[in-house]
Design an enzyme around this catalytic site. Structure first.
Site, PDB file in Angstrom:
ATOM      1  CB  SER A   1      -1.020   0.031   1.262  1.00  0.00           C
ATOM      2  OG  SER A   1      -1.757   0.900   1.084  1.00  0.00           O
TER       3      SER A   1
ATOM      4  CG  ASP B   1      -6.656  -3.288  -3.221  1.00  0.00           C
ATOM      5  OD1 ASP B   1      -7.357  -2.185  -2.522  1.00  0.00           O
ATOM      6  OD2 ASP B   1      -5.615  -3.342  -3.179  1.00  0.00           O
TER       7      ASP B   1
ATOM      8  CG  HIS C   1      -5.447  -2.643   0.475  1.00  0.00           C
ATOM      9  ND1 HIS C   1      -4.735  -2.252  -0.527  1.00  0.00           N
ATOM     10  CD2 HIS C   1      -5.283  -2.056   1.316  1.00  0.00           C
ATOM     11  CE1 HIS C   1      -3.835  -1.383  -0.274  1.00  0.00           C
ATOM     12  NE2 HIS C   1      -4.077  -1.190   1.087  1.00  0.00           N
TER      13      HIS C   1
END
Length: 277
Positions: A97, A227, A256
Site C-alpha cells: 500500500s 482491492d 487489499h
C-alpha cells in the site's frame, strides 16, 4: 528496543532479525500501521534463513510522533539512512500500500548495490488521486472523507476500515476475524493523528511515475483484484507499464490486506520471486 535517530532528530523504531550475513529482506508497511503488520512474513522468511527488517515509518507505531516530514521524500530519506546504518547490501524491499510507494521512491534513489529486487503489494503507485492526467483515479473527495473521519473520531474510523473494505470483510460470505480487526486498530492508534492526517496526502497525491521508470532492478507487482482501497486498474495495471523489469501477478477475489488474510499464498509467491535467479 532497536531505534536510530535520523538527521532531523526523528527516532525510528525498527526490527532486525536473523543472521546478519544472510540475504536481507526489508518490509515497508501501509497507512496507518506499523512494522507489526508484517509479522506473518517476517516469521516465515526468518524460518527460511533470511535476515528480515521492518521499521515503523515516522509518525507511525513506536517511532517519533512527528508533526513534519510526513511525506514521501522524507520517508524515503529515512529509509536511506536506516539502510546505511544497517549497511544492507543486495536487499529485497517489499512494500504494501503506502509502503509500496515508499519502496518505489527509495529504490529509484538507492545507492548502487543496496537493492537487488523490489516488490509492490496492493501499492499506491503510480498515483491514486483523479486528475486530467489520471482520469481513472479516485476523486479528491474520497481522501477528504478520510481526513474528515480521522479528525471526527479516529478510534471509530480505525475500526470501520479493517472491519470493512481493507480486508474485504464487508463482502458476502467473508470469514471475519475480530483479532485482525483489533490488531489493525491497535497499530493505528499507536501512531500520531497529525502524521496520519498528513500521510493521506502523501499516499494519495504523490506521483510515482518517474520513480517507477527509474527502477532498474526486477520488480514484482502483486495486487488483489477485489482491492477496495487501491483499485487495481488505476494502480498495478498502470504501474507495470512503467517498470523496465516488472512482472505482474494478480489475485482474483483477494482484498487489499491480502498479506494478512492470505499470508500462506503471498509468502509462497514472494519466496519464489526472491529465489528466482
Amino acid at each position: 528496543m532497536s531505534t536510530f535517530t535520523t538527521q532531523d532528530g526523528t527516532e525510528i523504531y525498527y526490527k532486525d532479525w536473523g543472521d546478519k550475513e544472510a540475504q536481507p529482506i526489508m518490509f515497508h508497511h501501509g497507512w496507518p500501521l506499523s512494522a507489526d503488520d508484517w509479522d506473518s512474513q517476517m516469521m516465515f522468511f526468518l524460518g527460511k534463513g533470511f535476515r528480515v527488517i521492518a521499521h515503523d515509518r515516522r509518525g507511525h507505531g513506536r517511532s517519533s510522533q512527528t508533526w513534519q516530514g510526513n511525506e514521501m521524500d522524507t520517508y524515503a530519506d529515512d529509509v536511506i539512512q536506516l539502510t546505511d546504518k544497517l549497511d544492507l547490501i543486495g536487499a529485497v524491499h517489499v512494500g504494501h500500500s503506502t509502503g509500496g510507494g515508499e519502496v518505489a521512491r527509495y529504490t529509484a534513489r538507492a545507492k548502487p548495490g543496496r537493492v537487488s529486487k523490489a516488490v509492490l503489494i496492493g501499492a499506491v503507485p503510480p498515483i491514486m488521486v483523479k486528475s486530467e492526467k489520471n482520469p481513472g483515479g479516485l476523486p479528491i473527495e474520497v481522501f477528504d472523507g478520510f481526513r474528515e473521519a480521522l479528525l471526527a473520531n479516529r478510534a471509530q474510523f480505525f475500526l470501520d476500515v479493517p472491519a470493512g473494505p481493507f480486508y474485504g470483510f464487508n463482502r458476502p460470505g467473508a470469514k471475519v476475524s475480530q483479532g485482525i480487526i483489533e490488531n489493525w486498530w491497535r497499530q493505528g492508534m499507536m501512531g500520531a493523528t497529525k502524521a496520519h492526517y498528513d500521510c493521506i496526502k502523501a499516499f494519495s497525491e504523490t506521483d510515482f511515475t518517474e520513480d517507477l521508470k527509474q527502477i532498474q532492478v526486477p520488480t514484482l507487482v502483486m495486487h488483489g483484484e477485489d482491492d477496495q482501497i487501491v483499485p487495481i486498474d488505476d494502480s498495478a495495471r498502470l504501474a507495470i507499464k512503467l517498470l523496465k523489469h516488472g512482472s505482474l501477478k494478480t489475485y482474483p477475489g483477494l482484498p487489499h490486506g491480502m498479506p494478512t488474510t492470505h499470508a500462506d499464498q503471498i509468502n509462497a509467491d514472494l519466496l519464489a520471486f526472491i529465489r528466482d535467479e
